[in-house]
Design a protein around this motif. Structure first.
Motif, PDB file in Angstrom:
ATOM      1  N   VAL A   1       1.092  -1.139   0.039  1.00 37.38           N
ATOM      2  CA  VAL A   1       0.001  -0.071   0.124  1.00 37.38           C
ATOM      3  C   VAL A   1       0.827   1.283   0.045  1.00 37.38           C
ATOM      4  O   VAL A   1       2.109   1.318   0.840  1.00 37.38           O
ATOM      5  CB  VAL A   1      -1.025  -0.054   1.148  1.00 37.38           C
ATOM      6  N   THR A   2       0.479   2.207  -0.769  1.00 42.28           N
ATOM      7  CA  THR A   2       1.160   3.675  -0.798  1.00 42.28           C
ATOM      8  C   THR A   2       0.456   4.607   0.324  1.00 42.28           C
ATOM      9  O   THR A   2      -0.624   4.370   0.992  1.00 42.28           O
ATOM     10  CB  THR A   2       1.016   4.177  -2.214  1.00 42.28           C
ATOM     11  N   GLU A   3       1.363   5.551   0.329  1.00 39.19           N
ATOM     12  CA  GLU A   3       0.721   6.594   1.344  1.00 39.19           C
ATOM     13  C   GLU A   3      -0.503   7.444   0.842  1.00 39.19           C
ATOM     14  O   GLU A   3      -1.156   7.990   1.514  1.00 39.19           O
ATOM     15  CB  GLU A   3       1.820   7.851   1.366  1.00 39.19           C
ATOM     16  N   GLU A   4      -0.921   7.210  -0.447  1.00 39.38           N
ATOM     17  CA  GLU A   4      -2.188   7.289  -1.094  1.00 39.38           C
ATOM     18  C   GLU A   4      -3.230   6.434  -0.762  1.00 39.38           C
ATOM     19  O   GLU A   4      -4.365   6.831  -1.111  1.00 39.38           O
ATOM     20  CB  GLU A   4      -2.106   7.553  -2.599  1.00 39.38           C
TER      21      GLU A   4
ATOM     22  N   GLY B   1       2.126  17.444  12.317  1.00 36.78           N
ATOM     23  CA  GLY B   1       2.202  15.911  12.378  1.00 36.78           C
ATOM     24  C   GLY B   1       1.293  15.275  11.656  1.00 36.78           C
ATOM     25  O   GLY B   1       1.313  14.045  11.738  1.00 36.78           O
ATOM     26  N   LEU B   2       0.443  15.865  11.002  1.00 38.86           N
ATOM     27  CA  LEU B   2      -1.023  14.862  10.356  1.00 38.86           C
ATOM     28  C   LEU B   2      -0.616  15.236   8.844  1.00 38.86           C
ATOM     29  O   LEU B   2      -0.514  16.267   8.381  1.00 38.86           O
ATOM     30  CB  LEU B   2      -2.499  15.528  10.718  1.00 38.86           C
ATOM     31  N   THR B   3      -0.772  14.095   8.102  1.00 38.52           N
ATOM     32  CA  THR B   3      -0.537  14.004   6.567  1.00 38.52           C
ATOM     33  C   THR B   3      -1.913  13.690   5.910  1.00 38.52           C
ATOM     34  O   THR B   3      -2.544  12.720   6.177  1.00 38.52           O
ATOM     35  CB  THR B   3       0.367  12.955   6.219  1.00 38.52           C
ATOM     36  N   ILE B   4      -2.417  14.751   5.213  1.00 35.89           N
ATOM     37  CA  ILE B   4      -3.553  14.643   4.497  1.00 35.89           C
ATOM     38  C   ILE B   4      -3.319  13.466   3.345  1.00 35.89           C
ATOM     39  O   ILE B   4      -2.251  13.303   2.609  1.00 35.89           O
ATOM     40  CB  ILE B   4      -4.085  15.807   3.835  1.00 35.89           C
TER      41      ILE B   4
ATOM     42  N   PHE C   1      -6.695   9.984   7.552  1.00 33.86           N
ATOM     43  CA  PHE C   1      -5.499  10.711   7.277  1.00 33.86           C
ATOM     44  C   PHE C   1      -4.380   9.733   8.261  1.00 33.86           C
ATOM     45  O   PHE C   1      -4.538   8.825   8.666  1.00 33.86           O
ATOM     46  CB  PHE C   1      -5.674  12.016   8.165  1.00 33.86           C
ATOM     47  N   LEU C   2      -3.119  10.484   7.976  1.00 29.05           N
ATOM     48  CA  LEU C   2      -1.923   9.396   8.433  1.00 29.05           C
ATOM     49  C   LEU C   2      -1.363  10.321   9.389  1.00 29.05           C
ATOM     50  O   LEU C   2      -1.013  11.420   9.344  1.00 29.05           O
ATOM     51  CB  LEU C   2      -0.896   9.421   7.247  1.00 29.05           C
TER      52      LEU C   2
END
Length: 396
Positions: A112-115, A286-289, A305-306
């Motif tokens: 799995v990717t970050e998307e 600290g939060l990745t959309i 979110f990550l």
């Protein structure tokens, strides 16, 4: 004063009055079984199949008892036998690997990717290991379907699409479920249409459609289908295709037909709410959309979110602090499953090798439902709460 959200993350909207009246009509005449019709009657399930096929631009449609049953039926229809390998996502929900296990297949997990989409580079390196890919559009995220289909077509790999979270979504204008050989959809309460349980399967392949219909338990009554191949196709396969009964009934079909006619409007309502939450979370320390590609038309019935590279204790603290303020977050990356399983190392009925890059992504995946019972102001409040609590833990 600290804001607290008091809404429910599991409450659905009431069914449309048109759906309620259609259900009552079925209850009054009592012909719930899809093949129990009077002369001249088409039946709610047959009409649902005809209408959904047209809505999706598909030649054939079959309505079944659940989305998971649709997946297993698709695997059987394409000829997966006990012991056969099937490629599938490392990040999905349990009915996807469960459907592979139900037919005796062997899952080969793809990263799995970050998307939050299937890792196409990892897939490319594994295409020679199986002849079927069960592609899960997990939580409504579509990968580059052009590249995926080019790769799979060149390798001779059959694609089955799990569209439980992408009914109404599209890639470059082509509806989700229409790129692969078979598209499978869920009508379970927390999906995009609500019949409690239920599933739909679409394909343009006449033999796959006939096999799926026989598998679902048509009892040689396939002429009562309006979105199925002609009788000559059934004659070719009727003696060699088992009955693994999983039909949809007329009551659920009656409830679904008005909802499907209303799907486009509902998709826009979900997306309005999704965009409010996404906008409120942007820029949170600290939060990745999870960014959406321009080619994708999505259905924002949930948001992810990550919290990348956070230690588990800090993630647990975020969840606890948000919960204290009424916001329910799921931690899809939790090492121990709680109420659900969503990662490859939870399905220990299959052997799997560690995937460090995927493990890093999975360890930080946060998820939240976006019910249509939320107002847009609710969504703004929820975003403020998440932003505040993530920021507080991150900066502490």
């Amino acid at each position: 004063m600290t804001d607290v959200f008091s809404g429910s993350f599991t409450q659905q909207e009431p069914l449309l009055e048109e759906a309620i009246e259609a259900a009552l009509a079925v209850l009054r005449h009592g012909r719930l079984h899809r093949y129990n019709v009077v002369p001249g009657e088409l039946g709610e399930t047959a009409l649902l199949e005809q209408e959904f096929a047209a809505q999706m631009g598909a030649k054939y449609c079959l309505a079944v008892s659940s989305g998971g049953y649709a997946l297993a039926t698709a695997l059987r229809a394409v000829g997966v036998q006990p012991g056969d390998p099937v490629l599938t996502n490392a990040f999905t929900l349990a009915p996807v690997p469960g459907s592979i296990a139900s037919v005796g297949g062997r899952a080969i997990f793809v990263g799995v990717t970050e998307e939050l989409t299937i890792d196409l580079d990892d897939l490319e390196g594994k295409l020679d290991q199986a002849r079927v890919l069960m592609l899960s559009h997990m939580r409504g995220h579509l990968c580059d379907m052009d590249r995926l289909m080019q790769m799979c077509d060149a390798a001779g790999v059959i694609v089955i699409e799990d569209c439980a979270h992408t009914m109404g979504a599209a890639w470059r204008g082509q509806l989700s479920g229409r790129q692969g050989a078979i598209g499978c959809y869920s009508c379970q309460t927390y999906k995009h249409v609500n019949s409690g349980e239920g599933g739909l399967l679409v394909t343009d392949d006449e033999e796959l459609a006939a096999k799926a219909t026989m598998l679902s338990g048509s009892y040689m009554l396939y002429e009562r289908h309006l979105a199925a191949p002609g009788p000559d196709v059934f004659e070719r396969i009727k003696y060699t295709t088992p009955n693994v009964s999983g039909r949809m009934d007329n009551l659920r079909a009656a409830i679904l037909r008005p909802q499907l006619r209303d799907l486009d409007r509902q998709v826009e309502r979900w997306n309005e709410r999704y965009r409010e939450i996404e906008a409120g979370l942007r820029g949170t320390p600290g939060l990745t959309i999870v960014e959406r590609p321009e080619e994708e038309s999505y259905v924002g019935s949930s948001i992810q979110f990550l919290l990348l590279d956070w230690v588990p204790e800090r993630i647990a603290e975020v969840i606890s602090r948000c919960a204290a303020r009424g916001v329910e977050l799921k931690w899809f990356g939790g090492a121990e499953p709680t109420g659900f399983t969503s990662r490859y190392d939870s399905w220990r009925y299959f052997d799997s090798e560690r995937m460090p890059e995927s493990d890093r992504v999975l360890a930080g995946v946060m998820d939240m439902r976006v019910p249509l019972t939320f107002s847009r102001e609710d969504c703004r409040l929820i975003a403020r709460i998440i932003r505040a609590e993530v920021s507080a833990v991150y900066q502490s």
